[in-house]
Enzyme design. Structure first.
Site, PDB file in Angstrom:
ATOM      1  N   HIS A 306      34.493  33.176  44.250  1.00  0.00           N
ATOM      2  CA  HIS A 306      33.526  34.419  44.509  1.00  0.00           C
ATOM      3  C   HIS A 306      32.190  34.073  43.818  1.00  0.00           C
ATOM      4  O   HIS A 306      32.224  33.537  42.746  1.00  0.00           O
ATOM      5  CB  HIS A 306      34.189  35.541  43.949  1.00  0.00           C
ATOM      6  CG  HIS A 306      33.516  36.859  44.465  1.00  0.00           C
ATOM      7  ND1 HIS A 306      32.296  37.381  43.909  1.00  0.00           N
ATOM      8  CD2 HIS A 306      33.892  37.599  45.505  1.00  0.00           C
ATOM      9  CE1 HIS A 306      31.890  38.660  44.322  1.00  0.00           C
ATOM     10  NE2 HIS A 306      32.875  38.828  45.605  1.00  0.00           N
ATOM     11  N   ASP A 363      39.665  39.092  50.308  1.00  0.00           N
ATOM     12  CA  ASP A 363      39.926  38.684  51.398  1.00  0.00           C
ATOM     13  C   ASP A 363      41.313  37.976  51.340  1.00  0.00           C
ATOM     14  O   ASP A 363      41.730  37.734  52.649  1.00  0.00           O
ATOM     15  CB  ASP A 363      38.838  37.919  51.971  1.00  0.00           C
ATOM     16  CG  ASP A 363      37.632  38.698  52.360  1.00  0.00           C
ATOM     17  OD1 ASP A 363      36.511  38.162  51.941  1.00  0.00           O
ATOM     18  OD2 ASP A 363      37.755  39.721  52.963  1.00  0.00           O
TER      19      ASP A 363
HETATM   20  C1  SDX Z   1      33.316  38.376  50.078  1.00  0.00           C
HETATM   21  O1  SDX Z   1      29.539  38.827  47.292  1.00  0.00           O
HETATM   22  C2  SDX Z   1      30.329  39.648  47.264  1.00  0.00           C
HETATM   23  O2  SDX Z   1      30.380  40.623  46.751  1.00  0.00           O
HETATM   24  C3  SDX Z   1      31.178  39.359  48.689  1.00  0.00           C
HETATM   25  C4  SDX Z   1      32.557  40.323  48.942  1.00  0.00           C
HETATM   26  C5  SDX Z   1      32.077  41.769  49.077  1.00  0.00           C
HETATM   27  O3  SDX Z   1      33.023  42.617  48.781  1.00  0.00           O
HETATM   28  O4  SDX Z   1      31.071  41.963  49.649  1.00  0.00           O
HETATM   29  O5  SDX Z   1      33.274  40.232  47.663  1.00  0.00           O
HETATM   30  C6  SDX Z   1      33.346  39.942  50.040  1.00  0.00           C
HETATM   31  O6  SDX Z   1      32.430  37.706  50.846  1.00  0.00           O
HETATM   32  C7  SDX Z   1      34.456  37.746  48.968  1.00  0.00           C
HETATM   33  C8  SDX Z   1      34.358  36.065  49.419  1.00  0.00           C
HETATM   34  C9  SDX Z   1      34.912  35.512  50.887  1.00  0.00           C
HETATM   35  N1  SDX Z   1      34.770  34.386  51.138  1.00  0.00           N
HETATM   36  C10 SDX Z   1      35.636  33.203  51.056  1.00  0.00           C
HETATM   37  O7  SDX Z   1      36.847  33.616  50.608  1.00  0.00           O
HETATM   38  C11 SDX Z   1      35.418  31.794  51.488  1.00  0.00           C
HETATM   39  C12 SDX Z   1      35.841  30.783  50.503  1.00  0.00           C
HETATM   40  N2  SDX Z   1      35.020  30.885  49.174  1.00  0.00           N
HETATM   41  C13 SDX Z   1      33.890  30.388  49.199  1.00  0.00           C
HETATM   42  O8  SDX Z   1      33.174  29.668  50.125  1.00  0.00           O
HETATM   43  C14 SDX Z   1      32.959  30.635  47.830  1.00  0.00           C
HETATM   44  O9  SDX Z   1      33.606  30.640  46.914  1.00  0.00           O
HETATM   45  C15 SDX Z   1      32.032  31.498  48.012  1.00  0.00           C
HETATM   46  C16 SDX Z   1      31.047  31.498  49.302  1.00  0.00           C
HETATM   47  C17 SDX Z   1      32.610  32.970  48.027  1.00  0.00           C
HETATM   48  C18 SDX Z   1      31.154  31.708  46.720  1.00  0.00           C
HETATM   49  O10 SDX Z   1      30.524  30.227  46.769  1.00  0.00           O
HETATM   50  P1  SDX Z   1      29.116  30.108  45.714  1.00  0.00           P
HETATM   51  O11 SDX Z   1      29.199  31.268  44.695  1.00  0.00           O
HETATM   52  O12 SDX Z   1      27.916  29.800  46.287  1.00  0.00           O
HETATM   53  O13 SDX Z   1      29.736  28.867  44.902  1.00  0.00           O
HETATM   54  P2  SDX Z   1      29.894  27.387  45.438  1.00  0.00           P
HETATM   55  O14 SDX Z   1      29.868  27.338  46.980  1.00  0.00           O
HETATM   56  O15 SDX Z   1      28.538  26.824  44.626  1.00  0.00           O
HETATM   57  O16 SDX Z   1      31.325  26.681  44.823  1.00  0.00           O
HETATM   58  C19 SDX Z   1      31.178  26.453  43.066  1.00  0.00           C
HETATM   59  C20 SDX Z   1      32.252  25.283  43.262  1.00  0.00           C
HETATM   60  C21 SDX Z   1      31.834  24.342  44.294  1.00  0.00           C
HETATM   61  O17 SDX Z   1      32.619  22.787  43.879  1.00  0.00           O
HETATM   62  P3  SDX Z   1      31.384  21.973  43.095  1.00  0.00           P
HETATM   63  O18 SDX Z   1      30.267  21.670  43.855  1.00  0.00           O
HETATM   64  O19 SDX Z   1      31.116  22.666  41.828  1.00  0.00           O
HETATM   65  O20 SDX Z   1      32.221  20.779  42.941  1.00  0.00           O
HETATM   66  O21 SDX Z   1      33.543  25.793  43.689  1.00  0.00           O
HETATM   67  C22 SDX Z   1      33.908  25.196  44.918  1.00  0.00           C
HETATM   68  C23 SDX Z   1      32.815  24.528  45.517  1.00  0.00           C
HETATM   69  O22 SDX Z   1      33.030  23.341  46.311  1.00  0.00           O
HETATM   70  N3  SDX Z   1      34.617  26.092  45.666  1.00  0.00           N
HETATM   71  C24 SDX Z   1      35.631  25.922  46.543  1.00  0.00           C
HETATM   72  C25 SDX Z   1      35.834  27.143  47.006  1.00  0.00           C
HETATM   73  N4  SDX Z   1      35.000  28.179  46.658  1.00  0.00           N
HETATM   74  C26 SDX Z   1      34.091  27.385  45.915  1.00  0.00           C
HETATM   75  N5  SDX Z   1      36.440  24.966  46.559  1.00  0.00           N
HETATM   76  C27 SDX Z   1      37.505  25.246  47.461  1.00  0.00           C
HETATM   77  N6  SDX Z   1      37.877  26.185  48.196  1.00  0.00           N
HETATM   78  C28 SDX Z   1      37.077  27.430  47.874  1.00  0.00           C
HETATM   79  N7  SDX Z   1      37.502  28.511  48.342  1.00  0.00           N
END
Ligand code: SDX
Length: 427
Positions: A306, A363
């Site tokens: 998140h 989610d």
């Molecule tokens: C919602 O913002 C809100 O409030 C949203 C929400 C709401 O109520 O409105 O809460 C609803 O959208 C919840 C989130 C739903 N999305 C998912 O479940 C999709 C999977 N999660 C991600 O793609 C990710 O975690 C995000 C998009 C939610 C957040 O991404 P960020 O903050 O931009 O973080 P990032 O992508 O920069 O990740 C940081 C690190 C990375 O690794 P490094 O480059 O540091 O090595 O964490 C890793 C990412 O690759 N990572 C994951 C991951 N999520 C982040 N690795 C594997 N699986 C994952 N799900």
């Protein structure tokens, strides 16, 4: 604590005010930055940038706290109903009985949709994704309700608000029923707000509809948990669209489209598809954990991580408990739930996830309940939108009543510098 921050650059010092929120959050007010320094900031994804001061929702991502207008999400999910929470988010206070009953009757008075809207519903192929349909129908409402386009007075806003709260659930039900070849229905205005949503969606034309209290309670709780979440992607979209003074319905339609993305609200559908894929592939959770950690593999563990929560999403905790209860009460044994629980357990012990503070988010478990309630996977994000509607409305109303300026970010240009035109024969 100082009430200013000093920026030093090229031998010059610039002071900027520091503002403190009611929960002691601090922000550097850079409204005068470009005028004073000629510079701007840059912050892709706005990870460190506040877009507004808001009094609607507070969340603390480190501590896993979420409150709507000061009330904890745990108490609201336990003790309130969705219409009460909608009123609280939009108007700032929990309604008394008179206010709640007037709010509900004003909404019911607006719960019919122009019959010509059916022609738009009919025009969509059954293969259309429900999020694309509902985004279009929400924008189309503007054509049938021109008075709700550019509303400026609080009274006009109230009229537009009860209109959309009355009509949106009908459009959600019509989107679902059309896809399933069922006649379009208006439910029963003598029912509660959420109870009527269930009846509009699930009433079969050849039988009496009987509300299942377990299903009603579960959906009411899910809608409360999704109702607002401060400046997330779709809410920021609604606010920036609304800042051009386009109407409420058109602003909401932009938010629905932003929510559709699999990184945002579309994740609840992606989680179920991921879990079903793992189940079909023999339930090998370790294989998918490895894929999630492999930088060369685009696979992500959907429902995990998140932008703000670096602790358990408090909503995920409540939904996980509710999933257990609903499946138990309905006597459903869902292998998908077991796979989700195994993945969660493994991820919480895995260094990759621990280092990145990746926890289950809202989610991760919600789709398991929607499925148990008989809602198809491609409708999950529509149900998220149904829950988020009052939050979007509240944020849009706050932005307009605060008279916020049109949203227009700057950029740092990295393209070609000035160069003369070259005629085609010389290129
Ligand atoms: C919602 O913002 C809100 O409030 C949203 C929400 C709401 O109520 O409105 O809460 C609803 O959208 C919840 C989130 C739903 N999305 C998912 O479940 C999709 C999977 N999660 C991600 O793609 C990710 O975690 C995000 C998009 C939610 C957040 O991404 P960020 O903050 O931009 O973080 P990032 O992508 O920069 O990740 C940081 C690190 C990375 O690794 P490094 O480059 O540091 O090595 O964490 C890793 C990412 O690759 N990572 C994951 C991951 N999520 C982040 N690795 C594997 N699986 C994952 N799900």
């Amino acid at each position: 604590m100082s009430d200013k921050a000093t920026l030093e650059y090229n031998g010059n010092k610039y002071d900027f005010p520091v503002i403190k929120g009611t929960e002691d959050e601090l922000a550097i007010d850079i409204k005068s930055l470009r005028t004073e320094t000629g510079m701007i900031t840059i912050d892709p994804g706005y990870k460190n940038t506040g877009s507004c001061e808001s009094a609607i929702t507070f969340l603390d991502g480190e501590k896993g706290i979420l409150r709507y207008r000061g009330y904890s999400i745990e108490e609201l999910a336990e003790k309130a109903d969705f219409l009460e929470v909608a009123y609280l988010l939009i108007f700032g206070e929990l309604p008394n009985e008179t206010q709640l009953s007037k709010f509900h009757s004003d909404i019911k008075a607006q719960s019919l949709v122009d019959e010509d809207m059916r022609k738009i519903v009919d025009a969509f192929p059954k293969s259309a994704h429900p999020m694309g349909v509902i985004a279009s129908l929400t924008s189309a409402l503007t054509a049938f309700n021109p008075s709700s386009v550019n509303v400026t007075s609080e009274e006009d806003m109230y009229k537009a608000i009860v209109k959309i709260l009355g009509k949106f659930p009908v459009l959600v039900a019509w989107t679902f029923r059309k896809k399933n070849g069922l006649p379009l229905d208006y439910g029963d205005k003598n029912l509660g707000y959420v109870e009527n949503i269930l009846k509009m969606m699930f009433k079969q034309p050849n039988e009496e509809y009987k509300t299942n209290p377990i299903v009603l309670n579960a959906l009411d709780k899910l809608l409360i948990l999704h109702a607002d979440h401060e400046q997330n992607c779709s809410t920021s979209t609604v606010r920036i669209a609304g800042s051009s003074h386009v109407g409420l319905f058109a602003s909401l339609s932009t938010g629905i489209s932003a929510l559709w993305g699999p990184l945002h609200g579309g994740a609840n559908q992606a989680v179920l598809e991921m879990l079903e894929g793992i189940n079909a592939d023999g339930g090998d959770s370790k294989k998918y954990m490895a894929k999630a950690k492999d930088k060369d593999d685009p696979f992500r563990l959907m429902g995990f991580g998140h932008r703000v929560y670096k602790n358990f999403d408090p909503r995920a905790k409540i939904i996980k408990k509710a999933a257990d209860e609903v499946l138990g009460d309905l006597g459903i044994k869902d292998p998908i739930l077991e796979i989700a629980q195994i993945l969660e357990k493994e991820a919480l012990l895995d260094q990759y996830f621990v280092d990145r503070k990746l926890y289950p988010n809202v989610d991760f478990y919600s789709g398991i309940i929607y499925r148990a309630l008989g809602i198809p996977t491609d409708m999950f994000t529509v149900m998220f939108a149904l829950g988020r509607l009052p939050g979007w409305i509240a944020q849009w109303r706050e932005m307009r009543l605060n008279g916020e300026p049109i949203g227009r970010p700057r950029q740092v240009y990295m393209g070609e510098t000035s160069r003369p035109f070259v005629p085609v024969e010389k290129r």
